[in-house]
Design a protein around this motif. Sequence first.
Motif, PDB file in Angstrom:
ATOM      1  N   LYS A 188       0.371  11.065 -10.701  1.00 23.01           N
ATOM      2  CA  LYS A 188      -0.697  12.062 -10.790  1.00 23.01           C
ATOM      3  C   LYS A 188      -0.297  13.419 -10.238  1.00 23.01           C
ATOM      4  O   LYS A 188      -1.155  14.236  -9.907  1.00 23.01           O
ATOM      5  CB  LYS A 188      -1.932  11.553 -10.016  1.00 23.01           C
ATOM      6  N   ARG A 189       0.988  13.715 -10.150  1.00 26.68           N
ATOM      7  CA  ARG A 189       1.424  14.957  -9.523  1.00 26.68           C
ATOM      8  C   ARG A 189       0.976  16.194 -10.301  1.00 26.68           C
ATOM      9  O   ARG A 189       0.837  17.261  -9.725  1.00 26.68           O
ATOM     10  CB  ARG A 189       2.934  14.965  -9.336  1.00 26.68           C
TER      11      ARG A 189
ATOM     12  N   LEU B 198       0.159  14.969   0.504  1.00 26.93           N
ATOM     13  CA  LEU B 198       0.247  13.573   0.069  1.00 26.93           C
ATOM     14  C   LEU B 198       1.696  13.139  -0.106  1.00 26.93           C
ATOM     15  O   LEU B 198       2.039  11.989   0.185  1.00 26.93           O
ATOM     16  CB  LEU B 198      -0.521  13.368  -1.246  1.00 26.93           C
ATOM     17  N   ALA B 199       2.536  14.035  -0.580  1.00 30.42           N
ATOM     18  CA  ALA B 199       3.947  13.684  -0.738  1.00 30.42           C
ATOM     19  C   ALA B 199       4.593  13.411   0.616  1.00 30.42           C
ATOM     20  O   ALA B 199       5.341  12.438   0.765  1.00 30.42           O
ATOM     21  CB  ALA B 199       4.680  14.799  -1.472  1.00 30.42           C
ATOM     22  N   LEU B 200       4.294  14.234   1.617  1.00 31.14           N
ATOM     23  CA  LEU B 200       4.866  14.018   2.945  1.00 31.14           C
ATOM     24  C   LEU B 200       4.359  12.726   3.572  1.00 31.14           C
ATOM     25  O   LEU B 200       5.130  11.969   4.179  1.00 31.14           O
ATOM     26  CB  LEU B 200       4.552  15.214   3.851  1.00 31.14           C
ATOM     27  N   VAL B 201       3.071  12.459   3.430  1.00 31.08           N
ATOM     28  CA  VAL B 201       2.501  11.223   3.973  1.00 31.08           C
ATOM     29  C   VAL B 201       3.096  10.008   3.276  1.00 31.08           C
ATOM     30  O   VAL B 201       3.462   9.020   3.921  1.00 31.08           O
ATOM     31  CB  VAL B 201       0.962  11.241   3.852  1.00 31.08           C
ATOM     32  N   SER B 202       3.218  10.067   1.961  1.00 28.35           N
ATOM     33  CA  SER B 202       3.759   8.921   1.235  1.00 28.35           C
ATOM     34  C   SER B 202       5.245   8.709   1.542  1.00 28.35           C
ATOM     35  O   SER B 202       5.696   7.562   1.642  1.00 28.35           O
ATOM     36  CB  SER B 202       3.530   9.059  -0.267  1.00 28.35           C
TER      37      SER B 202
ATOM     38  N   ALA C 193       0.824  -1.212   0.000  1.00 30.22           N
ATOM     39  CA  ALA C 193       0.000   0.000   0.000  1.00 30.22           C
ATOM     40  C   ALA C 193       0.859   1.264   0.000  1.00 30.22           C
ATOM     41  O   ALA C 193       0.542   2.233  -0.691  1.00 30.22           O
ATOM     42  CB  ALA C 193      -0.932  -0.009   1.202  1.00 30.22           C
ATOM     43  N   ALA C 194       1.946   1.262   0.760  1.00 28.25           N
ATOM     44  CA  ALA C 194       2.810   2.446   0.826  1.00 28.25           C
ATOM     45  C   ALA C 194       3.458   2.728  -0.526  1.00 28.25           C
ATOM     46  O   ALA C 194       3.469   3.876  -0.991  1.00 28.25           O
ATOM     47  CB  ALA C 194       3.871   2.253   1.897  1.00 28.25           C
ATOM     48  N   PHE C 195       3.989   1.689  -1.147  1.00 25.78           N
ATOM     49  CA  PHE C 195       4.625   1.903  -2.447  1.00 25.78           C
ATOM     50  C   PHE C 195       3.601   2.248  -3.528  1.00 25.78           C
ATOM     51  O   PHE C 195       3.887   3.022  -4.443  1.00 25.78           O
ATOM     52  CB  PHE C 195       5.458   0.690  -2.843  1.00 25.78           C
ATOM     53  N   SER C 196       2.393   1.709  -3.412  1.00 23.71           N
ATOM     54  CA  SER C 196       1.342   2.051  -4.372  1.00 23.71           C
ATOM     55  C   SER C 196       0.935   3.514  -4.228  1.00 23.71           C
ATOM     56  O   SER C 196       0.733   4.212  -5.230  1.00 23.71           O
ATOM     57  CB  SER C 196       0.122   1.160  -4.162  1.00 23.71           C
ATOM     58  N   LEU C 197       0.795   3.990  -2.980  1.00 25.23           N
ATOM     59  CA  LEU C 197       0.476   5.404  -2.766  1.00 25.23           C
ATOM     60  C   LEU C 197       1.571   6.295  -3.332  1.00 25.23           C
ATOM     61  O   LEU C 197       1.289   7.296  -3.991  1.00 25.23           O
ATOM     62  CB  LEU C 197       0.280   5.697  -1.285  1.00 25.23           C
ATOM     63  N   GLY C 198       2.819   5.933  -3.116  1.00 26.59           N
ATOM     64  CA  GLY C 198       3.922   6.710  -3.678  1.00 26.59           C
ATOM     65  C   GLY C 198       3.891   6.749  -5.193  1.00 26.59           C
ATOM     66  O   GLY C 198       4.118   7.795  -5.804  1.00 26.59           O
TER      67      GLY C 198
ATOM     68  N   ALA D  90       9.176   5.322   4.080  1.00 21.59           N
ATOM     69  CA  ALA D  90      10.297   5.167   5.012  1.00 21.59           C
ATOM     70  C   ALA D  90       9.989   4.094   6.050  1.00 21.59           C
ATOM     71  O   ALA D  90      10.854   3.269   6.377  1.00 21.59           O
ATOM     72  CB  ALA D  90      10.592   6.503   5.699  1.00 21.59           C
ATOM     73  N   PHE D  91       8.763   4.073   6.563  1.00 17.32           N
ATOM     74  CA  PHE D  91       8.390   3.050   7.526  1.00 17.32           C
ATOM     75  C   PHE D  91       8.339   1.667   6.866  1.00 17.32           C
ATOM     76  O   PHE D  91       8.698   0.669   7.486  1.00 17.32           O
ATOM     77  CB  PHE D  91       7.043   3.382   8.178  1.00 17.32           C
ATOM     78  N   ALA D  92       7.941   1.620   5.602  1.00 16.46           N
ATOM     79  CA  ALA D  92       7.937   0.346   4.878  1.00 16.46           C
ATOM     80  C   ALA D  92       9.360  -0.181   4.722  1.00 16.46           C
ATOM     81  O   ALA D  92       9.600  -1.393   4.879  1.00 16.46           O
ATOM     82  CB  ALA D  92       7.271   0.514   3.513  1.00 16.46           C
ATOM     83  N   PHE D  93      10.315   0.693   4.427  1.00 21.66           N
ATOM     84  CA  PHE D  93      11.710   0.266   4.349  1.00 21.66           C
ATOM     85  C   PHE D  93      12.198  -0.233   5.707  1.00 21.66           C
ATOM     86  O   PHE D  93      12.922  -1.225   5.787  1.00 21.66           O
ATOM     87  CB  PHE D  93      12.616   1.404   3.862  1.00 21.66           C
ATOM     88  N   PHE D  94      11.790   0.441   6.781  1.00 20.88           N
ATOM     89  CA  PHE D  94      12.140  -0.031   8.117  1.00 20.88           C
ATOM     90  C   PHE D  94      11.573  -1.427   8.357  1.00 20.88           C
ATOM     91  O   PHE D  94      12.260  -2.297   8.909  1.00 20.88           O
ATOM     92  CB  PHE D  94      11.627   0.948   9.173  1.00 20.88           C
ATOM     93  N   LEU D  95      10.330  -1.664   7.962  1.00 24.29           N
ATOM     94  CA  LEU D  95       9.730  -2.989   8.136  1.00 24.29           C
ATOM     95  C   LEU D  95      10.472  -4.050   7.331  1.00 24.29           C
ATOM     96  O   LEU D  95      10.648  -5.178   7.791  1.00 24.29           O
ATOM     97  CB  LEU D  95       8.257  -2.962   7.737  1.00 24.29           C
TER      98      LEU D  95
END
Length: 63
Positions: A24-25, A36-40, A13-18, A45-50
């Motif tokens: 669509k920028r 949206l850029a800050l949230v993504s 989900a994180a990579f899809s949002l990014g 970053a948290f996905a990479f940590f996981l």
Amino acid sequence: MDPMTSSIVFIIAAFSLGAVVVMKRDTLPPKMRRGLALVSIAMIAFAFFLIVYSLFTMGSDAT
């Protein structure tokens, strides 16, 4: 649901949002684009940590 399955779903989900934010920028309003850029970025970053955490704990016996 298994914690590993939850992590995989979050990572996808994180990579899809990014990817959606990048693709669509041009059509997003400037204020929404920044938010949206800050949230993504935070989610990716948290996905990479996981991913790194799961690699470190891959061989351990979690009971």
